[in-house]
Scaffold this active site. Structure first.
Site, PDB file in Angstrom:
ATOM      1  CB  THR A 137       2.500  -7.995   3.202  1.00 10.63           C
ATOM      2  OG1 THR A 137       2.345  -7.971   1.799  1.00 10.63           O
ATOM      3  CG2 THR A 137       3.536  -9.007   3.568  1.00 10.63           C
ATOM      4  CB  THR A 138      -1.968  -5.591   1.286  1.00 14.56           C
ATOM      5  OG1 THR A 138      -0.879  -5.747   0.388  1.00 14.56           O
ATOM      6  CG2 THR A 138      -2.531  -4.208   1.143  1.00 14.56           C
TER       7      THR A 138
ATOM      8  CG  ASP B  82       4.461 -11.988  -2.147  1.00 13.10           C
ATOM      9  OD1 ASP B  82       5.449 -11.932  -1.410  1.00 13.10           O
ATOM     10  OD2 ASP B  82       3.604 -11.095  -2.212  1.00 13.10           O
TER      11      ASP B  82
ATOM     12  CG  ASP C  91       5.062  -7.350  -1.281  1.00 13.47           C
ATOM     13  OD1 ASP C  91       4.132  -7.927  -0.713  1.00 13.47           O
ATOM     14  OD2 ASP C  91       6.244  -7.453  -0.953  1.00 13.47           O
TER      15      ASP C  91
END
Length: 538
Positions: free
Chosen positions: A103-104, A406, A70
């Protein structure tokens, strides 16, 4: 070498009134330093993008080890010293708050945009012009994405499950996505309030982690789960049917004085009197509790004195009342909401109408000696739900919890904004194509800037292909070709290693994830661009 220096100093000497010599070198250096620092942060998480992305093992200072995929978690744990690189950490945090997933992606996009800004800056374009063009491009990008999106209904459970399993595909626990994705969807749908349909508070979903078993044993519990044992002192009950539950915030133990004191007892009769008083005090309390018909007590942890003593536990067991002690302070709100009861702060307020009702309260022993307390069949249950996450070791459980979070966020996005969009690099290539076409219409520097941003967006499909061990250049070229022929939803199918229609492969994500990623990344890059000096204040 001397000649140019002399020429440079000559104009300065001649016109001292219009002395406008500005040292641009420093500003450029600071910008370069900021951009390269931010880029190196982006490169650190780049390899963990997508279903074939690698995981990072983070070893913290106190010897704890975290294995995660994550982006937000990785950046959060990294010790970033350079101020501009901290922006990227904040950036992934804010994406985590807005969308929960991607998020990446957001950090990788920001890194690519910075790279393209670097080449524009070296061509001598002013940062403000780049920044404004970037803003226009991001607004346009959000429009393009919205035009691509497919509306989805909340009743269409299959689509929700598809998007949740896409979010889980890149995680360590991806092999359990068939179990966790429907679980996430059901959890979110069970806490959606019909009165306010587009607000989902994820705090209404409590995740209880319990070591032992495998991730397969993870389950959704309609009711409450406590990772505690029932207090077994003096042989109290461990299973109660038709329970009347009270949540109490006072202590069932002999009172203490408010000041530090010591009582000197000289003979036994006085001691007996003290003990007798204690007993009567506790019995009086328990009689009041029993009078309301209450048979399950949840007792909040107390700092001042023991919430329950051995004596009071003994009497409670005699009265056939099941006791769960040491309930955390911050869980009280969730418990009272679920049980639909009121916390009781004083014994005088102990009334029957403040109790909650449940069909069954029991202690469940798991196969490996661990024990849990489950409360099920709650009457007039509030809109909350509990998820019990199991796993063979702590790392797996933590990662399962993050992945589940997530997935929950993705479903929440869909509840907020009911649109789906293809995954697998399809939207990014489509954006790149449409922005490239739009750049040709713009005049002057803007068109030039927008074109390089359009190229920067190709980093997502490129990285996806690279992480999957495919030939990135061939794949991205072929992808462009497909999109130019009008196949909007063509994307990289990582499992087959070729380009397919991604919507048919069920790789979908909420629109909110993509739009917020683009918007947040551009905002962050514009902020880094505008900085031309770093002043350290001691």
């Amino acid at each position: 070498m001397a000649a140019p220096a002399a020429v440079a100093s000559a104009p300065r000497a001649s016109s001292s009134k219009t002395d406008t010599f500005v040292d641009n070198k420093r500003k450029d250096d600071i910008r370069m330093a900021n951009i390269s620092a931010a880029q190196s942060v982006a490169d650190a998480v780049r390899t963990s993008l997508g279903p074939k992305g690698m995981d990072k093992m983070i070893s913290t200072a106190n010897g704890e080890v975290i294995i995660t995929n994550d982006g937000a978690t990785i950046l959060n744990k990294m010790e970033v010293l350079q101020p501009a690189a901290k922006f990227l950490v904040e950036l992934s945090k804010s994406q985590d708050v807005v969308a929960g997933d991607g998020t990446t992606t957001v950090v990788v996009i920001a890194g690519a945009l910075l790279k393209s800004c670097l080449s524009l800056l070296t061509s001598g374009i002013h940062p403000t012009i780049i920044s404004d063009a970037l803003h226009k491009a991001s607004v346009k990008a959000v429009e393009v994405l919205t035009a691509m999106a497919v509306p989805v209904e909340l009743s269409d459970r299959e689509s929700l499950v598809k998007s949740a399993s896409t979010a889980l595909n890149s995680k360590v626990v991806s092999q359990y996505s068939t179990l966790l994705a429907p679980l996430a969807v059901d959890a979110v749908l069970s806490v959606v309030d019909p009165a306010k349909p587009d607000l989902v508070d994820l705090r209404d979903i409590k995740i209880v982690k319990k070591l032992g078993g495998t991730v397969d044993d993870t389950e959704l519990v309609k009711g409450l789960v406590f990772d505690k044992k029932v207090s077994h002192a003096a042989g109290g009950p461990t299973r109660v049917e038709n329970a009347k539950i009270a949540v109490i915030q006072f202590q069932i133990s002999p009172p203490k004085t408010d000041i530090e004191q010591s009582i000197v007892v000289s003979d036994y009769t006085q001691m007996d009197r003290i003990l007798k008083e204690e007993r009567n005090y506790i019995l009086g309390m328990i009689k009041k509790i029993k009078a309301t018909g209450c048979n399950v007590l949840l007792i909040q942890k107390s700092i001042l004195r023991d919430a329950v003593t051995d004596l009071s536990l003994h009497y409670l067991a005699k009265a056939k009342i099941l006791v769960i002690k040491d309930v955390e302070r911050d869980e009280i709100e969730f418990i009272t909401k679920t049980l639909n009861c009121l916390p009781i702060a004083n014994i005088e307020h102990f009334k029957a109408e403040k109790l909650g009702f449940a069909e069954l309260v029991e202690e469940v022993s798991l196969g490996d000696g661990g024990k849990l307390v489950k409360i099920t069949g709650i009457k007039d249950m509030g809109r909350t739900t509990s998820v019990l996450v199991r796993g063979s070791n702590q790392l797996v459980i933590d990662e399962a919890e993050r992945s589940l979070h997530d997935a929950l966020c993705v479903v929440r996005c869909l509840v907020n904004k009911k649109f789906l969009i293809a995954g697998g690099g399809a939207p990014e290539i489509e954006l790149s194509r449409q922005l490239g076409a739009w750049a040709k219409v713009l005049q002057g520097m803007e068109g030039y800037c927008v074109r390089s941003f359009a190229e920067a967006l190709e980093v997502i499909p490129y990285t996806l292909a690279e992480n999957a061990g495919l030939n990135p250049i061939a794949i991205v070229t072929e992808l462009r070709n497909r999109h130019a022929q009008g196949e909007i939803n063509a994307g990289i199918n990582v499992r087959k290693g070729q380009i397919t229609n991604i919507l048919e492969e069920n790789v979908v994500q909420p629109l909110l994830v993509s739009t917020s990623a683009i918007a947040l990344a551009t905002e962050c890059v514009r902020m880094i661009l505008k900085i031309d000096d770093i002043v350290t204040v001691r």
